[in-house]
Design a protein around this motif. Structure first.
Motif, short mmCIF file in Angstrom:
data_model
loop_
_atom_site.label_atom_id
_atom_site.label_comp_id
_atom_site.label_asym_id
_atom_site.label_seq_id
_atom_site.Cartn_x
_atom_site.Cartn_y
_atom_site.Cartn_z
N GLN A 91 -4.66 -6.69 1.11
CA GLN A 91 -4.38 -7.19 -0.24
C GLN A 91 -3.42 -8.38 -0.22
OE1 GLN A 91 -2.99 -4.17 -3.00
NE2 GLN A 91 -2.38 -5.71 -4.49
N ASP B 180 0.84 -1.22 0.00
CA ASP B 180 0.00 0.00 0.00
C ASP B 180 0.86 1.26 0.00
OD1 ASP B 180 -0.15 0.87 3.31
OD2 ASP B 180 0.41 -1.17 2.82
N SER C 276 -0.33 -6.44 1.49
CA SER C 276 -0.47 -5.35 2.45
C SER C 276 -1.28 -5.87 3.64
CB SER C 276 -1.19 -4.15 1.84
OG SER C 276 -1.53 -3.24 2.86
N ARG D 106 -2.13 -3.95 5.83
CA ARG D 106 -3.01 -2.83 6.14
C ARG D 106 -4.31 -2.88 5.34
NH1 ARG D 106 -1.29 3.47 6.26
NH2 ARG D 106 -3.32 4.23 5.61
N THR D 107 -4.20 -3.05 4.02
CA THR D 107 -5.43 -3.10 3.19
C THR D 107 -5.93 -4.54 3.04
OG1 THR D 107 -4.29 -3.45 1.09
CG2 THR D 107 -4.56 -1.17 1.82
#
Ligand SMILES: Nc1nc2c(ncn2[C@@H]2O[C@H](COP(=O)(O)OP(=O)(O)O)[C@@H](O)[C@H]2O)c(=O)[nH]1
Ligand SMILES: [Mg+2]
Length: 227
Positions: free
Chosen positions: A154, A122, A149, A151-152
């Motif tokens: 992905q 990200d 990621s 965080r996302t």
């Protein structure tokens, strides 16, 4: 919950690359920006389904600091899979991959499935390692590769699942000796029967084992006697 197999994984790589966040994303589907530094070793677990078969993943998350590396080493032995993580925004974490891989090869199962993960994709505006470089490293060393990621989310789930698919493939091809506990693979209840009676040792084939002859020398198929 019952499973066909349990696979043990280890997550390795430098401090701060996102190992604990990847594990949390996989087990709890959430991102926690401030995570306590992992001390020693922690673990998480989750069920997945590969080719319609229930498989439990038990994942050991290690501390990347040099001072814990000797502890980490003792966890390689019982692992069927390893996630080797670097941070795409910090080149030194990529440069250290080879030393992590050497550790894994030296202390772990030689047939361990290894997935290289370029995490924090990200943050592409701060990228310091090209995707192609990650791919190239994986290819040269016969490893799987994904950018993720935590965080996302992905590719986070995919990384764990693709590694499990590779392990299952290794079992089906007879590369892994599943009866050896140090392979990092455990056979679930319900699959254990039959397998002990297998003569050809071909454990992973779909549809199970060829029917064994009973005491009278007659094969039994679904309770019916066959010729
Ligand atoms: N932007 C971004 N930050 C991440 C990602 N994964 C982890 N982080 C951050 O990177 C730091 C280290 O993460 P952590 O999981 O503790 O790293 P570990 O030492 O490898 O276990 C934390 O501040 C996280 O919030 C990611 O995919 N994207
Ligand atoms: Mg950690």
């Amino acid at each position: 919950m019952s499973y066909d197999y349990l696979f043990k994984y280890i997550i390795i790589g430098d401090t701060g690359v996102g190992k604990s966040c990847l594990l949390l994303q996989f087990t709890d589907k959430r991102f926690q920006p401030v995570h306590d530094l992992t001390i020693g070793v922690e673990f998480g677990a989750r069920m997945v389904s590969i080719d319609g078969r229930p498989i439990k993943l038990q994942i050991w998350d290690t501390a990347g600091q040099e001072s814990f590396r000797s502890i980490t080493r003792s966890y390689y032995r019982g692992a069927a899979g390893a996630l080797l993580v670097y941070d795409i925004t910090r080149r030194e974490t990529f440069n250290h991959l080879m030393s992590w891989l050497e550790d894994a090869r030296q202390h772990g199962n030689p047939d361990m499935a290894v997935m290289v993960i370029g995490n924090k994709c990200d943050l592409s505006h701060r990228r310091a390692v090209n995707k192609e470089e990650g791919e190239q490293f994986a290819k040269e060393n016969g490893l799987l590769f994904l950018e993720t990621s935590a965080r996302t989310s992905q590719n986070a789930e995919e990384a764990f699942i693709m590694t499990a698919a590779k392990i299952l493939q290794n079992i089906n091809e007879g590369i892994f000796n599943v009866s050896d506990e140090s392979s990092g693979i455990k056979i679930g209840y319900g699959r254990g029967q039959g397998i002990t009676g297998a003569k050809d040792g071909n454990l992973g084939q779909k549809g199970g084992l060829s029917p064994a002859k009973n005491r009278n020398g007659v094969r039994e198929v679904n309770g019916r006697q066959a010729r």
